[in-house]
Structures are given as C-alpha cells and as structure tokens.
Write a protein that holds these residues in place. Structure first.
Motif, PDB file in Angstrom:
ATOM      1  N   ALA A 325      41.438  11.208 -19.100  1.00  0.00           N
ATOM      2  CA  ALA A 325      41.296  10.666 -17.739  1.00  0.00           C
ATOM      3  C   ALA A 325      40.457  11.611 -16.901  1.00  0.00           C
ATOM      4  O   ALA A 325      40.480  12.827 -17.101  1.00  0.00           O
ATOM      5  N   MET A 326      39.704  10.995 -15.994  1.00  0.00           N
ATOM      6  CA  MET A 326      38.938  11.784 -15.022  1.00  0.00           C
ATOM      7  C   MET A 326      39.393  11.333 -13.643  1.00  0.00           C
ATOM      8  O   MET A 326      39.251  10.172 -13.281  1.00  0.00           O
ATOM      9  N   VAL A 327      39.991  12.271 -12.906  1.00  0.00           N
ATOM     10  CA  VAL A 327      40.531  11.955 -11.578  1.00  0.00           C
ATOM     11  C   VAL A 327      39.480  12.323 -10.546  1.00  0.00           C
ATOM     12  O   VAL A 327      38.996  13.458 -10.527  1.00  0.00           O
ATOM     13  N   VAL A 349      40.265   7.575 -12.628  1.00  0.00           N
ATOM     14  CA  VAL A 349      41.327   7.344 -11.637  1.00  0.00           C
ATOM     15  C   VAL A 349      40.786   7.709 -10.252  1.00  0.00           C
ATOM     16  O   VAL A 349      40.451   8.875 -10.002  1.00  0.00           O
ATOM     17  N   THR A 350      40.668   6.724  -9.382  1.00  0.00           N
ATOM     18  CA  THR A 350      40.268   7.015  -8.000  1.00  0.00           C
ATOM     19  C   THR A 350      41.543   7.275  -7.195  1.00  0.00           C
ATOM     20  O   THR A 350      42.609   6.721  -7.499  1.00  0.00           O
ATOM     21  N   HIS A 362      43.316   2.771  -9.624  1.00  0.00           N
ATOM     22  CA  HIS A 362      43.447   3.400  -8.311  1.00  0.00           C
ATOM     23  C   HIS A 362      44.890   3.857  -8.081  1.00  0.00           C
ATOM     24  O   HIS A 362      45.803   3.053  -8.022  1.00  0.00           O
ATOM     25  N   ILE A 363      45.074   5.157  -7.984  1.00  0.00           N
ATOM     26  CA  ILE A 363      46.396   5.718  -7.653  1.00  0.00           C
ATOM     27  C   ILE A 363      46.186   6.535  -6.384  1.00  0.00           C
ATOM     28  O   ILE A 363      45.594   7.610  -6.425  1.00  0.00           O
ATOM     29  N   GLU A 364      46.639   5.988  -5.270  1.00  0.00           N
ATOM     30  CA  GLU A 364      46.279   6.624  -4.007  1.00  0.00           C
ATOM     31  C   GLU A 364      47.090   7.882  -3.732  1.00  0.00           C
ATOM     32  O   GLU A 364      48.321   7.852  -3.769  1.00  0.00           O
TER      33      GLU A 364
END
Ligand code: BF8
Length: 659
Positions: A325-327, A349-350, A362-364
């Motif tokens: 994963a790239m956050v 992951v934005t 999207h995980i805010e």
C-alpha cells in the motif's frame, strides 16, 4: 555529469529498464514525449480571463494582450501566482498542524503528546504567550490559537517577522513587504493578479515578495515548529536510502506526501506487537514502513525510517512489485500512480478530503482517532500481502546507501558548545578565517527534464570540495542520501581540507540533511543565528551564503526561492526560467532586487555555471564583509578521514544517545 541518462541513481536506472521491458510509461518517458509549451514555459501566456489566453512569446516588452497587459506584467503575474500557490501549500499544511496542536492541548487527540516542551516554551515566547503557572497542554492550546490567528488576523504583522534580524525587518518595512497574515497575502496576490488590477510589474513582484515571506517566516516556520513540538526536534539518526529498501519478506507500506501527523501514527502502528503478529499470520515477517518525498524526510529525521527517495521515485517504487500500500496525503503525488498501481496488487490509500484519487481506497485521517486509523491502514496493507505476485518482484540489487540525517538548528547549535553554551561562534569563526568558504542551501525537487539527481549530486560534490558547507532539504537531500553523501565517511573524503577540519572539530558532516521542504525555514533560523552571532555583519543579506534549487519543478520551490531572496539570500534555480520572456523581469530579479534586498534571483541551467555563480557570489560577499580572502588548500591537504567507530562520541545527541 552523465546528462544523457534519465537518472544518475543506479537503482532508478534498473527500475527504468524494467518499466521499458514491461511497456509501462513513467514521468521520464512522458516528459520525453510531451515537450513543454514554449509560451507558458517562459511565463508569456496570460490566461487570467477568457478574452485570451493571450500568447506573447517572442514579442518585445511592449507587446500587449487584448486588455493591454504587457509582457513584464504578464510574466510577473504568472510568477506571483506561483508564489501564492506555493505559500498556500506550505501554509495549509501548517494550519492542519496547528489544529492538531490545538486538539492535543485540549486533550482531544489522545494519541499525540507534546514531545518537545522546551521548544513549545521557546515558541510561546516568540508568540507572546505567558507560560508561568500553566500546564504543558494549556500552553499548547494557547500557542495553537495564536498560530491560527496568524492566518487571518486583520491587523498587525506576522509574529515571526520579529525573529528576523532587526536590519532585515527594517528593509521589509521600508519596502512595504512585511507580511501581515498568511491567508491575507495569498488572497491579495490572487486578487491583484486577476484581470485589471495591478498593472505594474515591480509592484506585482513586491506583492510576491510579501506573499513569499508569509511562507518562509509564516506557514513554513510554523509547520517546522509545530512538528518539532509534537513529534520531537530532530537530532542525528542513521538510516538507509534507496529504491532497494523494500523487503521481500515484509509487508511494505509506503507513506508519501508531506504532512507528518498521520505518518507519525503509522510509525507507531507499524511497530505495534499486535500488528506484527497480524502480519505474521499472513505470512510476512513484519511491516516495513518506508517514506517517500517530504513525508519521508519528516519520519527519517525523527525516527530513522528508511526512504525510497524523492518525487521521481514514486512510480519506480511501485515497479518493484513489493508495495502492498502507498498512503498519500497532499502535494507532489503524481496522478499517474493510480493507474500504475492497478497493474500491480498495490493499493493507493488517500487520507484527506483535499486530495482524492480515482480508484484509490479513501480512509480519512482524523487526529482525534489517529492511531486507530493508522492501524486500519496498516491492516489493509497486511491483508494485501498474500496478493503480491512473486514473479513480478524486482530488486534493483544496488546496496542502499547509509544516511545520517536530522540536523535541526538546535542540534547544530548544541554541537558548537554543548547543552548550556551552544552557539554559532565556531562556525562563524571558521567562515571568517576562510576554513569554510561559505554556506549553500541545496534544496528543491527533481524534474524529469533533467537527468535525475545529476545536478544535485554534481553541486554537492563540487561545493564541499570547494570548502562550502552544504545544508539540504527536500528531494535534494534525498539525492544526496541515495548517493551516499550524507555519511560523514564519504562526504569527508570528498570535502576540501578546511571544511573537513571544521567538521571534524565540531563533529558534523559537511552535508547536513535538515529535513523536508517546509524545513527550509530551519535554514532561515540558522542564517539568522549566524548573522546575530557577530563578525559577519548584522543581517542575513550579505552573508557568504547562497540557495540553489537546481532541478526545481514545483510552485512551492518558487515560493521558497522568493522568500530566501526577500530574506537576503541570493538564489540560483536550474531547470529553466518561468520569467525568461521578459527582460525587465530578469533585470528586476537579478539587479534591482540587489539594491532593495541585498540579494538576487537567478535562473541558470548549466551546472558548471551554477557552481561558478554560487562561488562568485560567496566570494563577493566575503570581500564586502572584509573577511579573509578564501584560498583553496590554505588549511592543509592531508586527508583526515572520519572513522565512524573512533568518532562515535562526535554524534552524541543532546540526550546522550549516539548514532
Ligand atoms: O516539498 S522538493 S518535489 S517532495 S516540492 Fe515536492 Fe519538490 Fe520534492 Fe517535498 Ni519540495
């Protein structure tokens, strides 16, 4: 310099070859195919209204757009808007941090604490916050509120203007460029450059100087200070830098972007015992957190987290096939990674409503539940580990370089006299004596139109060879990190004899990694300390110091360059000039700004000429200060190599921990 190569980083070269074999285009190929628009590139395209865009390229200074805006006005407006955007980016980052500090002060962000109380108290002093009889959290709350006022206050000036030398503050006042409030300077610049407002090139550029100062002495300095308060002030740490830092038997989680808060929690989450057990349950040995771009710099200088590199490495990192994963959060994130990730098992992951991406998860992020969210992201990466395709894994097989980084202003001061007698005296004396010729801040981006890292590495090497102390940030620091120039062993070997002697005596390497791009504010603080120490004038302007961004591409770099000039440091940018269409702009920035600010802004693409100009500016400043003329080799020629084992004590931190 091997300019014919797309990159001088050998690991990047391997991954570029892999991209070619797989017919995957990266920014390197897209840059080759898509030539820059020559009109916009020179700053001669006006698209401020819908009568145009008016293209004024190849015309005389008097050439006009439909409304009558001349070439100098058009280029100045374009430049000023770049400054405003760069200032907005750094400062919005600082706003988020100020809100996190506020939440911490109010006890609403339980996963964070104030890590550097001493720095909190010092900052409280700058902001006029009385700390007597208050708890740490009460001070944090008041400091945060005072910081937040700096964005929208309707009266007065930025509180941090007062941190600059008195003489510099007077220059700002005289020219009318002392920044008042961060948002105000950005908004005013957008207003003034809209159709039919500011019609005078020099006045527009004064606005640009003021907006830029709101970045350097406003948003960026706040960003650095709040990060230090919350996450700790950097001190030297040892780590690795390369595209080969990914581990085949680990879950590789890349954190990419700029804001450090969530990254801090990802550091905690990735080291959590339960998380480690979860990773093992999926067949991995653990979780390997890896940084990229300026987030990398933030967690590198504080935790020694390895970095996969800067801006141009983001696609290449994914090509290893090992990224679960790239956050990402904000700034310098290429939209291209979304499509590229789909060719692999990688999840993007934005984490912020400000920056979303098609096909990303999207995980805010929310500072009130930071650790839970960080664990959620790490688990997502772990769950993705079994999906990695073994046959797609690529190793560059280039040994990652060792890196020593984390040279905050506080640490450099500490190294020159210890906890209680820290000062800049030894450094000033070395400059006055000519052991150190001068100081260069080497900063800024990579740009695929230039062989990656070639100019950064060339200048680092040549400057230290010429007894110039190099301080680095951003992707420039990454270039040195990957090339091994951030290890005292290698840098000492390359450094000139005078510089080497001083670095030996003080116990610092000749190339100092000072952090991310907002941490260019640390260079302002160091320059102020040098000016205030005595013997080298009483202002930043006039110091034998130069800033260089040889491979720049971002609006943020333009804002940084402009605030350095406004602060008195001459600046040289490679990679082409965005104002080359106008002779008057060149005249203003290279000549008139010297009269007004004691510094100028130059664009020069030839690396040899950049070096020559930097050394010329340094020597001219020495002459003006009437300090000893620099003589190469005047301080002995014997090669005193630093033996890290014998010298371990040299890198003792203020808290007594060796690295
Ligand atoms: O802020 S040096 S490419 S990563 S803009 Fe971006 Fe340029 Fe790198 Fe960090 Ni700075």
């Amino acid at each position: 310099m091997k300019e014919n190569l797309k990159s001088v980083d050998p690991a990047a070269q391997v991954l570029l070859k892999v991209a070619g074999q797989k017919h995957i285009a990266t920014a390197f190929e897209r840059a080759e195919k898509l030539k820059p628009c020559p009109i916009g590139h020179q700053g001669a395209c006006c698209k401020m209204c819908h009568m145009g865009p008016c293209r004024l390229v190849g015309k005389e200074e008097e050439a006009e757009g439909v409304c009558g805006a001349t070439l100098p006005v058009v280029t100045a407006r374009n430049f000023a808007r770049m400054v405003a955007a760069g200032t907005a980016a750094h400062s919005d980052h600082a706003r988020d941090l100020a809100n996190t500090l506020l939440a911490v002060g109010r006890g609403e962000a339980k996963d964070f604490q104030v890590k550097d109380v001493r720095k909190l108290n010092r900052v409280a002093g700058y902001l006029g916050v009385n700390v007597e009889g208050k708890t740490v959290n009460q001070v944090a709350e008041e400091v945060a509120l005072r910081f937040l006022e700096q964005f929208g206050q309707q009266k007065g000036e930025l509180a941090y203007n007062a941190r600059a030398p008195k003489k510099r503050q007077e220059i700002w006042k005289k020219l009318g460029i002392a920044p008042r409030a961060i948002d105000r300077e950005c908004v005013e610049m957008l207003h003034r450059t809209t159709m039919g407002v500011d019609q005078e090139m020099e006045n527009i550029m004064k606005g640009a100087l003021r907006a830029a100062l709101a970045d350097g002495w406003g948003g960026s300095m706040m960003g650095t200070d709040i990060s230090d308060i919350l996450f700790g002030t950097p001190k030297p740490v040892r780590t690795k830098a390369s595209l080969d830092v990914f581990l085949e038997d680990h879950v590789n989680l890349v954190v990419h972007g700029h804001e450090p808060s969530f990254a801090e929690m990802l550091v905690v989450a990735s080291e959590d015992k339960e998380i480690e057990a979860y990773a093992k349950s999926k067949g991995a040995k653990g979780v390997k957190l890896i940084g990229m771009c300026c987030t990398a710099n933030e967690i590198l200088v504080r935790h020694g987290i390895a970095t996969a590199g800067g801006f141009l490495q983001q696609e290449l990192g994914l090509l290893t096939g090992m990224v679960e994963a790239m956050v990402v959060d904000v700034q310098c994130i290429m939209p291209a990674i979304g499509e590229l990730a789909k060719k692999y098992h990688t999840k993007i992951v934005t984490t912020t409503p400000k920056g979303k991406m098609k096909d990303a998860v999207h995980i805010e992020y929310d500072e009130h539940h930071a650790l839970d969210l960080a664990k959620k992201v790490v688990r997502l990466a772990i769950d993705n580990f079994p999906n990695r395709k073994k046959e797609g894994v690529v190793h560059a097989n280039i040994k990652p370089a060792d890196v020593i980084a984390g040279f905050s202003h506080e640490y450099i001061e500490y190294m020159q006299g210890g906890e209680y007698r820290g000062s800049f005296r030894p450094l000033n004396d070395a400059i006055i004596a000519g052991r150190i010729r001068g100081v260069v801040g080497l900063a800024g981006c990579n740009n695929p139109r230039i062989s990656q890292d070639s100019m950064h590495n060339f200048l680092t090497r040549e400057l230290i060879k010429n007894d110039v102390l190099v301080v680095q940030t951003g992707c420039s620091a990454m270039a040195s990190a990957k090339a091994g120039y951030l290890t005292p062993e290698m840098a000492m070997e390359q450094a000139g004899p005078g510089l080497r002697q001083v670095c030996e005596a003080i116990g610092i390497p000749p190339t100092l990694h000072m952090g991310s791009c907002v941490d260019n504010s640390r260079i302002l603080t160091v320059a102020t300390a040098i000016a205030m120490e005595g013997g080298l004038g009483d202002d930043i302007g006039g110091l034998p110091a130069v800033g260089i961004a040889p491979e720049w591409m971002s609006e943020k770099a333009i804002a940084i360059g402009t605030y350095f000039v406004a602060s008195g440091v001459p600046i040289i940018f490679g990679a082409g000039s965005p104002v080359s269409a106008s002779k008057s702009m060149k005249e203003l920035m290279e000549k008139k700004w010297w009269e007004q600010l004691n510094a100028g802004f130059y664009f020069e693409e030839d690396p040899g000429k950049v070096l020559e100009l930097a050394l010329k500016l340094i020597d001219a400043a020495r002459e003006k200060l009437k300090i000893r003329k620099y003589e190469p080799g005047a301080f002995g020629t014997e090669r005193v190599l630093l033996d890290m084992k014998a010298r371990r004590g040299s890198f003792a931190t203020p808290h007594g921990v060796d690295v």
